[in-house]
Motif scaffolding. Structure first.
Motif, PDB file in Angstrom:
ATOM      1  N   GLY A   8       0.776  -1.241   0.000  1.00  0.00           N
ATOM      2  CA  GLY A   8       0.000   0.000   0.000  1.00  0.00           C
ATOM      3  C   GLY A   8       0.804   1.285   0.000  1.00  0.00           C
ATOM      4  N   HIS A  11       3.355   3.434  -5.756  1.00  0.00           N
ATOM      5  CA  HIS A  11       2.781   4.430  -6.681  1.00  0.00           C
ATOM      6  C   HIS A  11       1.275   4.575  -6.462  1.00  0.00           C
ATOM      7  CE1 HIS A  11       6.196   2.638  -9.231  1.00  0.00           C
ATOM      8  NE2 HIS A  11       6.607   3.826  -8.859  1.00  0.00           N
ATOM      9  N   GLY A  13      -0.695   3.002  -4.030  1.00  0.00           N
ATOM     10  CA  GLY A  13      -1.080   3.094  -2.621  1.00  0.00           C
ATOM     11  C   GLY A  13      -0.978   4.509  -2.069  1.00  0.00           C
ATOM     12  N   VAL A  30      -0.255  -3.449   4.289  1.00  0.00           N
ATOM     13  CA  VAL A  30       0.785  -4.461   4.490  1.00  0.00           C
ATOM     14  C   VAL A  30       1.972  -4.167   3.565  1.00  0.00           C
ATOM     15  CG1 VAL A  30       1.339  -6.913   4.173  1.00  0.00           C
ATOM     16  CG2 VAL A  30      -0.876  -6.235   5.140  1.00  0.00           C
ATOM     17  N   ARG A  32       6.770  -4.368   3.629  1.00  0.00           N
ATOM     18  CA  ARG A  32       7.957  -4.707   4.429  1.00  0.00           C
ATOM     19  C   ARG A  32       8.394  -3.515   5.268  1.00  0.00           C
ATOM     20  NH1 ARG A  32      11.369  -6.226  -0.733  1.00  0.00           N
ATOM     21  NH2 ARG A  32      10.433  -4.193  -1.153  1.00  0.00           N
ATOM     22  N   SER A  33       7.680  -2.394   5.161  1.00  0.00           N
ATOM     23  CA  SER A  33       7.995  -1.137   5.885  1.00  0.00           C
ATOM     24  C   SER A  33       9.380  -0.608   5.539  1.00  0.00           C
ATOM     25  CB  SER A  33       7.877  -1.333   7.407  1.00  0.00           C
ATOM     26  OG  SER A  33       6.584  -1.731   7.734  1.00  0.00           O
ATOM     27  N   ILE A  79       0.577  -6.491  -5.285  1.00  0.00           N
ATOM     28  CA  ILE A  79       1.917  -7.010  -5.634  1.00  0.00           C
ATOM     29  C   ILE A  79       1.928  -8.530  -5.829  1.00  0.00           C
ATOM     30  CG2 ILE A  79       3.315  -5.119  -4.712  1.00  0.00           C
ATOM     31  CD1 ILE A  79       3.590  -6.919  -2.124  1.00  0.00           C
ATOM     32  N   PHE A  81       2.539 -11.435  -8.559  1.00  0.00           N
ATOM     33  CA  PHE A  81       3.164 -11.562  -9.873  1.00  0.00           C
ATOM     34  C   PHE A  81       3.212 -12.988 -10.406  1.00  0.00           C
ATOM     35  CE2 PHE A  81       4.787  -7.727  -7.857  1.00  0.00           C
ATOM     36  CZ  PHE A  81       4.525  -6.789  -8.852  1.00  0.00           C
ATOM     37  N   CYS A 103      -4.345  -6.242  -8.709  1.00  0.00           N
ATOM     38  CA  CYS A 103      -3.779  -5.276  -9.649  1.00  0.00           C
ATOM     39  C   CYS A 103      -3.064  -6.031 -10.764  1.00  0.00           C
ATOM     40  CB  CYS A 103      -2.808  -4.328  -8.946  1.00  0.00           C
ATOM     41  SG  CYS A 103      -2.225  -3.014 -10.048  1.00  0.00           S
ATOM     42  N   GLY A 104      -3.615  -5.963 -11.962  1.00  0.00           N
ATOM     43  CA  GLY A 104      -3.004  -6.620 -13.120  1.00  0.00           C
ATOM     44  C   GLY A 104      -2.182  -5.625 -13.916  1.00  0.00           C
ATOM     45  N   THR A 105      -2.232  -5.740 -15.227  1.00  0.00           N
ATOM     46  CA  THR A 105      -1.489  -4.842 -16.124  1.00  0.00           C
ATOM     47  C   THR A 105      -2.069  -4.973 -17.525  1.00  0.00           C
ATOM     48  OG1 THR A 105       0.631  -4.473 -17.234  1.00  0.00           O
ATOM     49  CG2 THR A 105       0.246  -6.694 -16.424  1.00  0.00           C
ATOM     50  N   PRO A 156      -3.843  -1.553 -14.948  1.00  0.00           N
ATOM     51  CA  PRO A 156      -3.337  -0.214 -15.256  1.00  0.00           C
ATOM     52  C   PRO A 156      -2.425  -0.210 -16.485  1.00  0.00           C
ATOM     53  CG  PRO A 156      -2.848  -0.847 -12.977  1.00  0.00           C
ATOM     54  CD  PRO A 156      -3.264  -2.079 -13.712  1.00  0.00           C
ATOM     55  N   HIS A 158       0.858   2.477 -18.062  1.00  0.00           N
ATOM     56  CA  HIS A 158       2.115   2.940 -17.460  1.00  0.00           C
ATOM     57  C   HIS A 158       1.767   3.947 -16.370  1.00  0.00           C
ATOM     58  CE1 HIS A 158       3.310   1.303 -21.234  1.00  0.00           C
ATOM     59  NE2 HIS A 158       2.866   2.330 -21.916  1.00  0.00           N
ATOM     60  N   ILE A 159       2.053   3.607 -15.138  1.00  0.00           N
ATOM     61  CA  ILE A 159       1.603   4.449 -14.016  1.00  0.00           C
ATOM     62  C   ILE A 159       2.532   5.656 -13.860  1.00  0.00           C
ATOM     63  CG2 ILE A 159       1.045   4.513 -11.562  1.00  0.00           C
ATOM     64  CD1 ILE A 159       0.558   1.452 -11.738  1.00  0.00           C
TER      65      ILE A 159
HETATM   66  N1  LIG Z   1       4.492   0.635 -12.571  1.00  0.00           N
HETATM   67  C1  LIG Z   1       3.697   0.550 -13.624  1.00  0.00           C
HETATM   68  O1  LIG Z   1       3.782   1.369 -14.551  1.00  0.00           O
HETATM   69  C2  LIG Z   1       2.658  -0.536 -13.680  1.00  0.00           C
HETATM   70  C3  LIG Z   1       1.893  -0.669 -14.848  1.00  0.00           C
HETATM   71  C4  LIG Z   1       0.887  -1.626 -14.884  1.00  0.00           C
HETATM   72  C5  LIG Z   1       0.652  -2.425 -13.790  1.00  0.00           C
HETATM   73  N2  LIG Z   1       1.425  -2.292 -12.663  1.00  0.00           N
HETATM   74  C6  LIG Z   1       1.133  -3.149 -11.525  1.00  0.00           C
HETATM   75  O2  LIG Z   1       1.060  -2.337 -10.381  1.00  0.00           O
HETATM   76  C7  LIG Z   1       1.368  -3.140  -9.238  1.00  0.00           C
HETATM   77  C8  LIG Z   1       2.381  -2.430  -8.393  1.00  0.00           C
HETATM   78  O3  LIG Z   1       1.763  -1.288  -7.851  1.00  0.00           O
HETATM   79  P1  LIG Z   1       2.628  -0.014  -7.497  1.00  0.00           P
HETATM   80  O4  LIG Z   1       3.323   0.431  -8.757  1.00  0.00           O
HETATM   81  O5  LIG Z   1       1.752   0.908  -6.760  1.00  0.00           O
HETATM   82  O6  LIG Z   1       3.711  -0.693  -6.525  1.00  0.00           O
HETATM   83  P2  LIG Z   1       5.154  -0.160  -6.115  1.00  0.00           P
HETATM   84  O7  LIG Z   1       5.238   1.306  -6.286  1.00  0.00           O
HETATM   85  O8  LIG Z   1       6.168  -1.038  -6.767  1.00  0.00           O
HETATM   86  O9  LIG Z   1       5.124  -0.456  -4.535  1.00  0.00           O
HETATM   87  C9  LIG Z   1       5.183  -1.778  -4.073  1.00  0.00           C
HETATM   88  C10 LIG Z   1       4.551  -1.854  -2.702  1.00  0.00           C
HETATM   89  O10 LIG Z   1       4.649  -3.184  -2.223  1.00  0.00           O
HETATM   90  C11 LIG Z   1       5.501  -3.248  -1.055  1.00  0.00           C
HETATM   91  N3  LIG Z   1       6.296  -4.456  -1.225  1.00  0.00           N
HETATM   92  C12 LIG Z   1       7.242  -4.699  -2.158  1.00  0.00           C
HETATM   93  N4  LIG Z   1       7.743  -5.942  -1.990  1.00  0.00           N
HETATM   94  C13 LIG Z   1       7.103  -6.484  -0.926  1.00  0.00           C
HETATM   95  C14 LIG Z   1       7.179  -7.739  -0.261  1.00  0.00           C
HETATM   96  N5  LIG Z   1       8.040  -8.715  -0.642  1.00  0.00           N
HETATM   97  N6  LIG Z   1       6.361  -7.969   0.796  1.00  0.00           N
HETATM   98  C15 LIG Z   1       5.500  -7.014   1.225  1.00  0.00           C
HETATM   99  N7  LIG Z   1       5.389  -5.794   0.639  1.00  0.00           N
HETATM  100  C16 LIG Z   1       6.187  -5.544  -0.432  1.00  0.00           C
HETATM  101  C17 LIG Z   1       6.274  -1.928  -1.085  1.00  0.00           C
HETATM  102  O11 LIG Z   1       6.654  -1.482   0.200  1.00  0.00           O
HETATM  103  P3  LIG Z   1       8.035  -2.022   0.892  1.00  0.00           P
HETATM  104  O12 LIG Z   1       9.123  -1.828  -0.124  1.00  0.00           O
HETATM  105  O13 LIG Z   1       8.180  -1.134   2.117  1.00  0.00           O
HETATM  106  O14 LIG Z   1       7.800  -3.441   1.235  1.00  0.00           O
HETATM  107  C18 LIG Z   1       5.198  -0.999  -1.647  1.00  0.00           C
HETATM  108  O15 LIG Z   1       4.224  -0.708  -0.650  1.00  0.00           O
HETATM  109  C19 LIG Z   1       1.884  -4.470  -9.759  1.00  0.00           C
HETATM  110  O16 LIG Z   1       0.876  -5.428  -9.654  1.00  0.00           O
HETATM  111  C20 LIG Z   1       2.203  -4.169 -11.218  1.00  0.00           C
HETATM  112  O17 LIG Z   1       2.084  -5.322 -12.008  1.00  0.00           O
HETATM  113  C21 LIG Z   1       2.416  -1.366 -12.584  1.00  0.00           C
END
Ligand SMILES: NC(=O)c1ccc[n+]([C@@H]2O[C@H](COP(=O)([O-])OP(=O)(O)OC[C@H]3O[C@@H](n4cnc5c(N)ncnc54)[C@H](OP(=O)(O)O)[C@@H]3O)[C@@H](O)[C@H]2O)c1
Length: 320
Positions: A8, A11, A13, A30, A32-33, A79, A81, A103-105, A156, A158-159
């Motif tokens: 959460g 990007h 969250g 939730v 890893r903080s 998250i 995959f 959350c897919g893609t 989503p 490209h975020i």
């Molecule tokens: N980026 C894009 O352009 C894009 C495009 C389409 C779809 N998506 C989808 O968007 C989703 C990702 O969302 P987002 O971009 O908002 O995420 P993000 O910015 O990568 O953030 C990841 C979150 O998950 C936590 N996290 C990472 N690894 C973890 C673990 N092993 N255990 C527990 N928590 C963990 C991180 O916090 P901590 O590091 O503190 O644990 C953070 O809160 C994915 O499903 C991806 O496929 C992304």
């Protein structure tokens, strides 16, 4: 509702958690903080934060049980995959949650064919990431329709948002492309620059999750694209950004085999991944069933991110 969001503080969250709190939900985030959200918000004071490493907990076989212990009414999984991850979590939550949002893609689609691409089009993903996400989507839709597991999948594009580099007009993430356009320097694009990219602001992704929770009856058993109202060509994107900087766009073009040799390997890899997909997705279904109304066009969301890159010193704009 009592909503557990896995991942959460990233990007999406950053925007979604405050939205859910302000809408009156009880939110448990939730992660890893290891990191903070990209922007502070007073709503985070009302959020219960739980530190769980998903990879470690999955390896121990306890992740699903630990999420269940949080007594969620709804779970938002940001998250996930792999199909194994999805199966493990669904196995633990089956019969207990009212709504499960994954959350897919848009990478569940392979190369675009008939555009804008709708959710009904046959999946032809390529690359491990898209293939796994398509497998998760197929699994969740099957569970929803066959067993009634209340799953929704949001895809989503490209975020984009302030705090990280957006996908640029050359189809990769090196912010120097923006510096070049700001200086009125020549930018070389692959092919004719007619391949497309489809951005979405992180707050619009958050909006879609919030609306899917509200419209759960229409949302369960369904997947939705969550992108800006229109995809853009690399060429149109470059021209618009140059104009935003008050510069003419000085564009040159090279066929892919020659172009790839002009950039670093990681950039060529990112560009190929994007132009080979050339996404151009429809949001008609999310508009109709969820009431999704994106606040940002692709260019508006990029320009907001660009302002942040300039303030952060990652994009240089010379005084004229
Ligand atoms: N980026 C894009 O352009 C894009 C495009 C389409 C779809 N998506 C989808 O968007 C989703 C990702 O969302 P987002 O971009 O908002 O995420 P993000 O910015 O990568 O953030 C990841 C979150 O998950 C936590 N996290 C990472 N690894 C973890 C673990 N092993 N255990 C527990 N928590 C963990 C991180 O916090 P901590 O590091 O503190 O644990 C953070 O809160 C994915 O499903 C991806 O496929 C992304």
């Amino acid at each position: 509702m009592r909503v557990v969001i896995i991942g959460g503080s990233g990007h999406v969250g950053t925007y979604l958690v405050p939205r859910l709190v302000l809408a009156g939900h009880e939110v448990i985030a939730v992660s890893r903080s290891r990191r903070d959200p990209y922007q502070a918000h007073a709503a985070w004071a009302a959020v219960e934060q739980r530190t769980i490493d998903r990879a470690e907990a999955e390896a121990a076989g306890t992740f699903g049980a630990r999420i269940l212990e949080l007594r969620p009414e709804a779970v938002i999984d940001m998250i996930c995959f792999t199909l194994d991850s999805a199966r493990h979590l669904v196995g633990a939550l089956r019969g207990t949650v009212q709504h499960f949002l994954h959350c897919g893609t848009i990478w569940v689609h392979g190369p675009s064919s008939v555009v804008p691409t709708t959710e009904a089009q046959q999946r032809t993903p390529f690359g491990d990431y898209g293939i796994q996400k398509a497998a998760i989507e197929a699994y969740l839709m099957d569970e929803a329709r066959r067993t009634g597991f209340p799953a929704t999948v949001l895809h989503p594009g490209h975020i984009v948002g302030p705090g990280w580099a957006p996908l640029n007009p050359a189809g990769h993430f090196n912010p120097t492309v923006f510096t070049q356009l700001a200086a009125g320097a020549e930018l070389t694009l692959p092919n004719l620059g007619m391949e497309t990219v489809h951005h979405v602001h992180a707050d619009d992704v958050a909006q879609a999750f919030e609306r899917a929770l509200v419209h759960w009856r229409a949302a369960t058993g369904e997947s939705f694209h969550v992108v800006s109202p229109a995809a853009i060509t690399l060429r149109g994107y470059a021209e618009a950004i140059a104009a935003w900087f008050g510069q003419p766009a000085r564009l040159a073009f090279l066929p892919w085999p020659e172009w790839r040799a002009t950039v670093a390997q990681a950039e060529a890899k990112a560009t190929w991944d994007h132009i080979a997909h050339s996404p151009n997705c429809s949001i008609a279904k999310a508009e109709r069933l969820l009431g999704y109304r994106p606040r940002y066009s692709s260019l508006q969301s990029v320009c907001e991110a660009l302002q942040w890159l300039i303030q952060d010193g990652q994009v240089r704009v010379l005084e004229r």
